[in-house]
Structures are given as structure tokens and as C-alpha cells.
Design a protein around this motif. Sequence first.
Motif, short mmCIF file in Angstrom:
data_model
loop_
_atom_site.label_atom_id
_atom_site.label_comp_id
_atom_site.label_asym_id
_atom_site.label_seq_id
_atom_site.Cartn_x
_atom_site.Cartn_y
_atom_site.Cartn_z
N TYR A 173 0.83 -1.21 0.00
CA TYR A 173 0.00 0.00 0.00
C TYR A 173 0.86 1.26 0.00
N ASN B 298 -2.38 13.90 4.00
CA ASN B 298 -3.65 14.13 4.69
C ASN B 298 -3.39 14.37 6.17
N TRP C 261 5.50 10.95 -5.58
CA TRP C 261 5.01 10.80 -4.21
C TRP C 261 6.12 10.32 -3.27
N GLN D 168 1.16 2.72 -9.82
CA GLN D 168 0.44 3.99 -10.01
C GLN D 168 -0.93 3.93 -9.34
N GLU D 169 -1.62 2.76 -9.51
CA GLU D 169 -2.95 2.60 -8.91
C GLU D 169 -2.88 2.66 -7.39
N ARG D 170 -1.71 2.34 -6.85
CA ARG D 170 -1.54 2.39 -5.40
C ARG D 170 -0.92 3.71 -4.95
N ASN D 171 -0.91 4.65 -5.84
CA ASN D 171 -0.35 5.97 -5.54
C ASN D 171 1.13 5.88 -5.16
#
Lengths: 742, 325
Positions: A171, A319, A303, A295-298
Motif C-alpha cells: 500500500y 492528509n 510521491w 500507479q494505482e496504489r499511488n
Amino acid sequence: MEGTLLSRPEGIRCGWIVHLFSFLTVVLAIFLTACSDEPWNRPYPVRDAHKNIMYSSFQERPNHLDPVQSYSSNEVRFTGQIYEPPLQYHYLKRPYELVPLTASSVPQPVYLGADGERLPDDSAPEDVSYSVYDIRIQPGIYYQPHPAFAQDAEGMLRYHNLRENELDAIYTLGDFEFTGSRELVAADYVYQIKRLAHPHLHSPIFGLMSGYIAGLKEYADILKTVSKQQTATSGRREFLDLREYPLEGATVIDRYTYRIKLRGTYPQLLYWLAMPFFAPVPWEADRFYSQPGLQERNITLDWYPVGTGPYMLTVNNPNRQMVLVRNPNFHGETYPEEGEPGDAEAGLLADAGKNLPFVERVIYSLEKEDIPYWNKFLQGYYDTSGITSDSFDQAISIGSGGEVSLTDAMLAQGIELRTAVSTSIYYTGFNMLDPVVGGYSEQARILRQAISVAIDTEEYISIFLNGRGIPAQNPIPPGIFGFLEGDAGINTYFYDMTDSGPQRKSIDFARQLLAEAGYPEGRDINTGKPLVLNFDTTATGPDDKARLNWLRKQFAKLNIQLVIRGTDYNRFQEKMLKGTAQIFQWGWNADYPDPENFLFLLHGEQGKVEHNGENAANYKNPEYDRLFEQMKNMPNGPERQDIINRMMSIIQHDAPWIWGFHPKQFSLAHGWFLNTKPNLMANNALKYLRIDPEQRAMLQADWNRPVRWPLGVLLGMLLAIILPAWLGYRKRQRQPAYRGSH
Amino acid sequence: MFAYIVRRVAYALPILIGVNLLTFYLFFVVNSPDDMARLHLGVKRVTPEAIDKWKAERGYDKPLVFNATETGIGRISETIFFEKSLKLFAFNFGHSDDGRDISHDIAQRMVPSLAIAIPSLVVGLLINITFAMLLAFFRGTYVDISGVILCVVLMSISAMFYIIGGQFLLGKLLRLMPISGYDIGLDAIKFLVLPVIIGVVSGIGSSSRLYRSFFLEEAGKDFIRTARAKGLKESRVLFRHLLSNAMIPIVTGVVVVLPLLFMGSLLLESFFAIPGLGSYTIDAINRQDFAIVRAMVFLGSVLYIVGLILVDITYTIVDPRVRLS
């Protein structure tokens, strides 16, 4: 019937109420008598209280942490600590001085003619076809631990061919079990320069650099074609291995040396070499992040940066929190041993020669509002703070002579004040394409001058900035070559020199200029109609009302009616691009400490309407443009100063801007926060800062002892409310159901 | 009931399409794709080529709702509206305009939102019902009058005052809890106490007054008088008969907001730096991230519809006289 709502004589059993109160009283008694010294309002874990951790905050999450894209200050404050370009600014010396970071030395250009022949170092810029910079980096520098470098037993890169099922438990980047590292090589710098032209990245400096780096524009076209072919073949974006496509302007000479080849001359390149745009990116990282599923998992380079710098980003949860931790593979650097006069006395050389970085971990917490941030700073939970208008009076006292100092409350807490004039300018611009205030006729020029005299910038700074700024005389702020100190730097079009210093010319003088411009008493001499001007702004909130009223009054001093055209940011940008705004406010923050970075804001080739450049006023003066071209390639010296002075004369005469002000930065730091010296150019200053965690922990505990007695009062109040209510209830239960007349 | 629910879900589809269309229209009335690109790319050194590239990569280079250059269904399908909206109905929110997976972000941010919303709701309900029952019990006495005045006072204070005042009093002056912040796991509790207290206190005024009126309405009915007349204990009258009947409007009112708890609180999350969905939405609006805005509006609409359906179902549970047909 005179019955009450509930009027049965029977009472309910009250045992549970007694038990409840007994329980609450015991709990509260324990609560109130608990004698832990730890503050209750501490927003960090108690176990970290004595650790070498710096606490800071961020208001908005950074958009980009990929060095090819990160540009704004809230991005560079992170990338600057992680990535290492070849050069950096000396932390203490002023004026700002470039020194090597990963490079062995500051590179000097070699000039080539049209046929590739070497030209003398003092060749005229127009004779130079190419400038070549050979940059040698220091050996033995290693990247931070990262899964992109992790190898298996056979020496193969472990995570470069990930299957979907291998990503099931992934993740964040920290979920990869293995990490690795490798030595920094010159090819990594070349790889990053190529990334400026990557078809899927948006480097804000690609447009600028493609004008200088040989072949970069054509390189972008090649990559675009290749990428399209790849996508057409596989149906998805594939890894674009830039190593396979050579770029004329960036080549590897040997393992530790690379070459940048520029068209013509561009001495400002050295400043760019101190920014993350020119920091190294290993191809392994690019390859690793390009895999499907990440990419789908950021999990992207945007990042999770990969650098060689003193810190690495271990938590990126914008966040809530972003955490920088000392890079265990950092190559080592020591605190500077010399600075400018006064630094030693200020204790800024106390750590000279010591290993960097000092702070082990830096925790940036999300703090969206100013009030909580300020209060937490006062409680000692943030190490530094700026000063907002709301907290200015609480923090700063202004003496009768205008001298600035901290209030007694701040001094009592051992807080220190740091000030510096920003290398920025905020100005009010005239659109030179406008038929009334624009153009180069004598009438328009005098009108602009009249308005410039009438706008009392000193008053603005005093009222709205609490004195935190200095009036600008031209675009160049203090600290940048070309800025003239004292009387020599005063704009005599708007100021009179008096014994007590420069004085803004009188409003009568402005009215006289206005009459000369054809608007006596603010009316058009031909039509008799009042002069009405339009001011376009995005400042439409309630907080901006006072500023706008003030501005309206400044124009009213000349009987000019100012119409405020409030608009949202998008419409404002559109108006600026189309050239339909008349008067507007704009600002610029220096990229690097060179006058070229400010004077280009009035260069004709930068016109916003014609070229979509940074010249928002669309000012165009052939003589100014000629001098600019001459000045921009010159080394600092009397000759360059002379040309700058001539350029100043032109723009001060033409007055395309109301010169506005250079803001002064006020920042506060607690006594335990050491080695803080404002450096407006360096974006990697974190490594020089030091914390005294023991002193901090002691003061935090002292300042944040919980006040417990109100809890007892609260319980008492509750009892005072509930007990009579309960007694009342009991009383009612015992009343007869009906009270008859007999 | 099943047929009723299916019918309600079917009704929801045109509503959701309408909401989508309206969101799309309102968003693009204010912002153009060029504006969005400019905001994402920053204010310095942005070239027209970079803007075009940004738009093309995210599909914003197409016409908004009608593509005159295409033929057949392509006139509708090759548009921004179609491409961005259709997947929402499969709850595929896609990626934000800066490339982040929206579903992942929503899942992450839902927890902090619920961490404030659920305790605020539960504690608030308990306190409000208790307080309202107390006022109803002492109807017409000084307790009732003072309580109603207190409720009106509490209702008249702005939410901002509660937040700033609460932070100042409990966080700064009394130093009993952190002024703002958030953490994960059990460490989150100390950060949640203050926003929950503020959330509860700020809601006492309006809710207690409303609930008091429910209790008073029920207290005047015949079945209460009958219960008392047949000699039931007062506690039984109160809790068995009065409360259970007054709870019908309270429960239905609560059920309708239950799904919306996921959406978070805009003000509380912003002032307490709590990374919930409320601040996520506000941030997206500020950043002109259409992908997130449309996802959150769609999610809000779906949850609201779910809430309304749940209310209908709840009616049948709490009031046996109601039957869905």
C-alpha cells in the motif's frame, strides 16, 4: 384538569444515580490528582518528547515531489532536502554564493564557435555558438535505501518485474521488504536532464531550457513519437528508457563526469544547477515506478522521492503528516566554517566543522488554519513560526522610532526574531496595451507617473503589512546585484531628496502631472468626463475590502474614479492573457539571485499577450530590450551595473509599474532552535538547523501544565443542576394525583 | 418490501444522472479545462504547450457534452461528460487530476471522518434525549424555561465560535487536550475528544429543543394518560411508553443522516487538521480537481438516497402500522 405532566406519587428508585455520581467522583478525583508531569495537550507521542526531532507543518499538500516538476516553495522545501543537484548556495555568506554540493567544483563554461572551435573565455556573447559545462561529481555518494535498488541473490533487481499478486500487500513504499542502494554516477544527472523533455511529465522549465540546452526541443519530439508507438503497441504507457535515446546537450563523459552543452551563452545556468530540476534521478527508480499496479496504489516518483540528500521521505501522508528521516547513506558534509561579519557573534559559527545534518527526524503535520498553528507554536509544539497579521500585535512591538522588537511575552518565552527582506516584489501594473493607461505617448506616460506618485506605498506598508516591507524603487530587491543602496537607488521621478531622506513627492505634484496628461482635476480635458479606471483583482473576500477601499482612496486623491473589478482567479488569468485588464497587481519571487531574473519581467520577448511570458504589463521598449540582452550574459561588475542603471532610468521614466514593495520576512524561533539564518535562495537549509531537545522538553512541560480544577467545577455544576432536578422529580412523585377543592 | 426497494433504486438512477449533469454544468461554468490546467501547473513559466499536454493526458481536450467532429454515438461518448461520468455508476472513481487513486483516498479518509462523526452522533443523541426529556418532564417550571433559554442561546452561537472558543479554552487556556492534529490507532483518541465535545455542544441547542417538542407531543396523548391511569410506574411510563413513541421521529431523523456521516465535517476537519472526507472535498474544490469533486458529489448523492430508503425501512420497523408497498 390541573394535573401535571407526570404526577404519580410513586418515586423511581434512585440507587443508580447515587452509584453513578460516586463513580464519577472517584474517576474525577483520580483524574485531578494524577501527578504526571507530561502535558496533556501534547500533540506528539510522549516517547518522542526528548528526541532530536524537529516539528514543522504544512498547510497544503505539495503537488509534485518529482524533481523535474517541483517548483513552488511548498514542494521544494521537501525535494531540496532529498535531492542533491551539483551546486548549492553557501548557507551563511552574503551576497549569495554558489558552492559545490555533489560537484567537485563550480563548473566554468568553455565557449565554442560555429565550427566547434574553442573561443577565448572573454569572447563576446554574440560570437559564441555553444557553451560547454563539464561537471565532475564526487565519487562515493550513495542513494538512500530504496526498493528500486534491491537485488536478489543473483544480483538481479528484485522489484523490477512485479506481478499483480506480489502487490497484494503493498500500500505504501514502506511495505516492500527489501531495499538497496547504489553509487551516484554522472549518468543519473544526464538521465534527469533528459526527463525535462519527457512526454508524460510537465517540467515548468522545459520551455526555458529547450531554448538553451542543445537538442532538447528535438529530443522532446523524438520521445513523444516513441511513446506514442509504445502505447499503440502495448495499449498502455510503457517505461520509456531514456538511456537509449541520446541527447546532444547532456552527455556522459565518464563515470563521474557529465557535460551540458548550451546554445549561445547562459551564465544563469549555474543557478539552475542549484535547483532540484538538475538533481540526479536513477533510471532504476524511473523503471520501478513505471510498473503497472504501482500507479494505482499511488506509489510514484511524484510521491516517494529517491535521492542522495541528508534526508529521505519515509512517511508521505499529506492528509496528516510527512516525515523526513536522516538518510543513513548520506555522504557527509560539514557545517560551514566561515560566514559574513556578525555571524560568529550571533552564534552561527558555533557548529563550524561539525557533521551535518543535526536533526534526526523532521515531522511536518497538516495544519490548515493559522490560529491553531500559532497557539501550538506558543505552547512549544512547533519550533518556528511566521507571523500573521492576527498575531502581529501579540508578537511584535514597534518603538516610537519605528524600531521593531519582540513583545515582553515573546521575550519571556525565549523566542527570537529573524528578519530579512525577501527577494520578491509585489507591484501594481499598467497594461501597456490599454488605450488609456498604456502606450508610450507622453500623455500616457505622465498619467502613469501621476498615479504612481499618488499611491502612497509607505502608508500601505504601514497599514496593511505592519511595516513589514520596503518601498520598491525598481524591480530589483535588496540582496540582488544591481540594487543600489542609499540615495543612488532612489527613484527621483517619485521621490524628493531631503535632509531627512527621500520623501514621496506631494499630491499637488501628482495633480499637476495629471493636468499635464490631459486630465485636470481628474477630468478629460477634451470631453470633460471624469477619468474612470478599472482595477482587476482576485482579492474579493471580506478581508480584502479594506485594502481595496484604501486603493480607491489613493486614486480619489487625484479625482480619478477607480472601479474595482473583482473576479475569480481563472477569469483574472484569462484577462491577463488576452490583455483586457487595465490595472492589476502581480508579484514575483526570485528563482536565483541575478538581476536578469527580475529585469526579464519587463523584457518585450516575455510579453504576456504576445508570448505568454512573464511580462504581465506587456511593456516593450526596444532600447530596454537591447540593454537586457547585453546585460543578461555579463558577469557582475561595474559595467553590468552601468547597464542596469540605464535600464532602470528607462523603466522609471516609462513607469509601466507602480513599483510597490519588497516584503520583509519576519519569523520567530524558540530558543532551542539553533543556527537559523534566513537564506532566501537555499532550499536545502534543513541540514544546518539544530535542536536542543532537552531544553525543549523541559520548557514544553513547564508551559503546558494542565489546569485541572475546572473539571471539578464542571462536576460540581453538573451536580448543582442534576441534584435539584432529581429532588424536584422526587417531590412530584410524592404529590397527590389530583388536588381537589376540598 | 423488496419490490419497493428495487423501485426506489430505479428511481435513483435518473436522479444521479441529473446530479451528475448539474455538477458538471456548474463546475465548468466556473472553470474551463484551461483554467484547471493552469492551476495544476502553477503560475510560473507555464507554456500553452504544457497546458495542451495536461489537458490531453486527462481527457480534457475533448468537447464538454457534444462532439460535433464525431459521428454516431461518438458524438456523445467522445466527450468529457460521458468519459468522466459513466464509470461513476460502477463506483469506479478513477484518478484525481494529479494522478491519485480516488477510491484509495476515500477509503483512507473515511476513517477519520467516522471517528469524529460516530462519537459525536452517539454522545450527542444521548445528551440531547436526556436533556429534552428533563425539560419535558419539568414542563412550565424554571428548569424548562431556563433550559429552553439555554437552547436558544446555544443555537444562536456560530459554529466557528464553538471551534475557536473550544480550542482556546480547553486547548490553550486549560491545556487539557491538543489544540489540533490527528494520529492513527488509539493515539487518535486524545485528538478526537475536543472536536467531539465541540460537535456535541454545538448541536445541543437545536436538537434538544426539537426533541423536547416530540416528547411534549407524545406526553399529551391518551395512551400516556391510560398508562398512568392503569397504575404503571412513572419510570415505565417514561421509558417504555413515552420514549419509545417519541423516538420514532428521532430515529428516522438520525437514520437519514447516518450515511452522510461518511462525508465528514467541513469546518471541524479543517480547524482540527483532521484528514477526513470533508477536508478532502474542500481541498478538491480549492484545487479545481474536477475528478474528486464529481466523485464526492456523486457519493454524497448516493448516500443521501440510501439514507432516505433506510428511513422508509426504519419506519416499518419502529412503527408497525407503516407498510411499504
